[in-house]
Design a protein around this motif. Structure first.
Motif, PDB file in Angstrom:
ATOM      1  N   GLU A   1     -52.289  21.624  56.178  1.00 48.03           N
ATOM      2  CA  GLU A   1     -51.737  20.836  55.284  1.00 48.03           C
ATOM      3  C   GLU A   1     -51.165  19.685  55.649  1.00 48.03           C
ATOM      4  OE1 GLU A   1     -48.753  22.990  53.058  1.00 48.03           O
ATOM      5  OE2 GLU A   1     -50.060  24.628  52.520  1.00 48.03           O
ATOM      6  N   ASN A   2     -51.024  19.562  57.000  1.00 43.49           N
ATOM      7  CA  ASN A   2     -50.678  18.179  57.250  1.00 43.49           C
ATOM      8  C   ASN A   2     -51.610  17.314  58.067  1.00 43.49           C
ATOM      9  OD1 ASN A   2     -51.147  19.644  59.782  1.00 43.49           O
ATOM     10  ND2 ASN A   2     -49.277  19.505  60.753  1.00 43.49           N
ATOM     11  N   GLY A   3     -53.002  17.775  57.824  1.00 50.87           N
ATOM     12  CA  GLY A   3     -54.002  16.857  58.156  1.00 50.87           C
ATOM     13  C   GLY A   3     -54.540  17.210  59.543  1.00 50.87           C
ATOM     14  N   SER A   4     -53.905  18.134  60.125  1.00 54.63           N
ATOM     15  CA  SER A   4     -54.364  18.645  61.407  1.00 54.63           C
ATOM     16  C   SER A   4     -55.163  19.564  61.571  1.00 54.63           C
ATOM     17  CB  SER A   4     -53.340  18.928  62.531  1.00 54.63           C
ATOM     18  OG  SER A   4     -52.710  20.034  61.961  1.00 54.63           O
TER      19      SER A   4
ATOM     20  N   LEU B   1     -55.658  20.126  66.758  1.00 52.10           N
ATOM     21  CA  LEU B   1     -56.183  19.008  66.945  1.00 52.10           C
ATOM     22  C   LEU B   1     -55.281  17.995  66.050  1.00 52.10           C
ATOM     23  CD1 LEU B   1     -58.227  17.257  68.445  1.00 52.10           C
ATOM     24  CD2 LEU B   1     -59.753  17.682  66.767  1.00 52.10           C
ATOM     25  N   ILE B   2     -54.853  16.904  66.571  1.00 53.62           N
ATOM     26  CA  ILE B   2     -54.059  15.966  65.838  1.00 53.62           C
ATOM     27  C   ILE B   2     -54.458  14.710  65.991  1.00 53.62           C
ATOM     28  CG2 ILE B   2     -51.614  15.181  65.275  1.00 53.62           C
ATOM     29  CD1 ILE B   2     -50.455  17.884  66.018  1.00 53.62           C
ATOM     30  N   ARG B   3     -54.343  13.757  64.959  1.00 54.48           N
ATOM     31  CA  ARG B   3     -54.660  12.370  65.175  1.00 54.48           C
ATOM     32  C   ARG B   3     -53.253  11.728  65.315  1.00 54.48           C
ATOM     33  NH1 ARG B   3     -58.611   9.070  61.362  1.00 54.48           N
ATOM     34  NH2 ARG B   3     -60.125   9.347  63.109  1.00 54.48           N
ATOM     35  N   ASN B   4     -53.043  10.959  66.483  1.00 54.98           N
ATOM     36  CA  ASN B   4     -51.994  10.411  66.545  1.00 54.98           C
ATOM     37  C   ASN B   4     -52.050   8.865  66.109  1.00 54.98           C
ATOM     38  OD1 ASN B   4     -53.238   8.500  68.463  1.00 54.98           O
ATOM     39  ND2 ASN B   4     -52.439   9.745  70.211  1.00 54.98           N
ATOM     40  N   ASP B   5     -50.663   8.493  66.025  1.00 51.48           N
ATOM     41  CA  ASP B   5     -50.562   6.949  65.546  1.00 51.48           C
ATOM     42  C   ASP B   5     -51.446   5.649  66.061  1.00 51.48           C
ATOM     43  OD1 ASP B   5     -48.685   7.740  63.832  1.00 51.48           O
ATOM     44  OD2 ASP B   5     -47.061   7.538  65.133  1.00 51.48           O
ATOM     45  N   TRP B   6     -52.162   5.844  67.532  1.00 53.32           N
ATOM     46  CA  TRP B   6     -52.731   5.137  67.974  1.00 53.32           C
ATOM     47  C   TRP B   6     -54.471   5.479  67.968  1.00 53.32           C
ATOM     48  CZ3 TRP B   6     -48.659   7.652  69.959  1.00 53.32           C
ATOM     49  CH2 TRP B   6     -47.533   6.732  70.039  1.00 53.32           C
ATOM     50  N   ASP B   7     -54.683   6.379  66.796  1.00 54.81           N
ATOM     51  CA  ASP B   7     -56.076   6.600  66.471  1.00 54.81           C
ATOM     52  C   ASP B   7     -56.729   7.250  67.750  1.00 54.81           C
ATOM     53  OD1 ASP B   7     -56.418   5.863  63.802  1.00 54.81           O
ATOM     54  OD2 ASP B   7     -57.080   3.934  64.376  1.00 54.81           O
ATOM     55  N   GLN B   8     -55.839   8.111  68.468  1.00 59.23           N
ATOM     56  CA  GLN B   8     -56.443   9.068  69.544  1.00 59.23           C
ATOM     57  C   GLN B   8     -56.267  10.388  69.009  1.00 59.23           C
ATOM     58  OE1 GLN B   8     -53.611   7.595  72.526  1.00 59.23           O
ATOM     59  NE2 GLN B   8     -55.597   6.691  73.702  1.00 59.23           N
ATOM     60  N   TRP B   9     -57.043  11.467  69.573  1.00 58.53           N
ATOM     61  CA  TRP B   9     -56.805  12.941  69.254  1.00 58.53           C
ATOM     62  C   TRP B   9     -56.144  13.526  70.305  1.00 58.53           C
ATOM     63  CZ3 TRP B   9     -58.404  14.262  64.249  1.00 58.53           C
ATOM     64  CH2 TRP B   9     -58.951  13.330  63.726  1.00 58.53           C
TER      65      TRP B   9
END
Length: 79
Positions: free
Chosen positions: A8-11, A23-31
C-alpha cells in the motif's frame, strides 16, 4: 518462484528461500533493498543495500527479475 507484491505504501515485497525482502524508492530516486533473514537477525539486524536502478536490483537478486516491468506497469496504471 514467489510473486512480487506491491504494498500500500508504494514499496514492493517478496519472500525467497528464507529471505524476506522489501524494495523501496528513496527520496533521491535510488532503490533500497531491506533484507530480513536468519543471518541478519543473528548478527546485525536487517540488511540494507542501495541500488541506482532496477536493472541493478534484477542483476543482483534472481527473485526480483521482472521488477522493472512491474514498476513500469504500476506507474502506467496510476496515470
Amino acid at each position: 518462484m514467489s510473486a512480487i507484491m506491491i504494498l500500500e505504501n508504494g514499496s514492493y515485497y517478496t519472500e525467497s528461500r528464507g529471505n524476506k525482502m522489501t524494495l523501496i524508492r528513496n527520496d533521491w530516486d535510488q532503490w533500497e533493498m531491506y533484507t530480513d533473514n536468519a543471518s541478519h537477525r543473528a548478527y546485525c539486524g536487517p540488511g540494507v543495500r542501495v541500488f541506482n536502478s532496477l536493472k541493478e536490483v534484477e542483476k543482483h537478486y534472481k527473485s526480483w527479475r521482472g521488477i522493472s516491468a512491474l514498476v513500469e506497469m504500476s506507474t502506467y496504471a496510476e496515470n
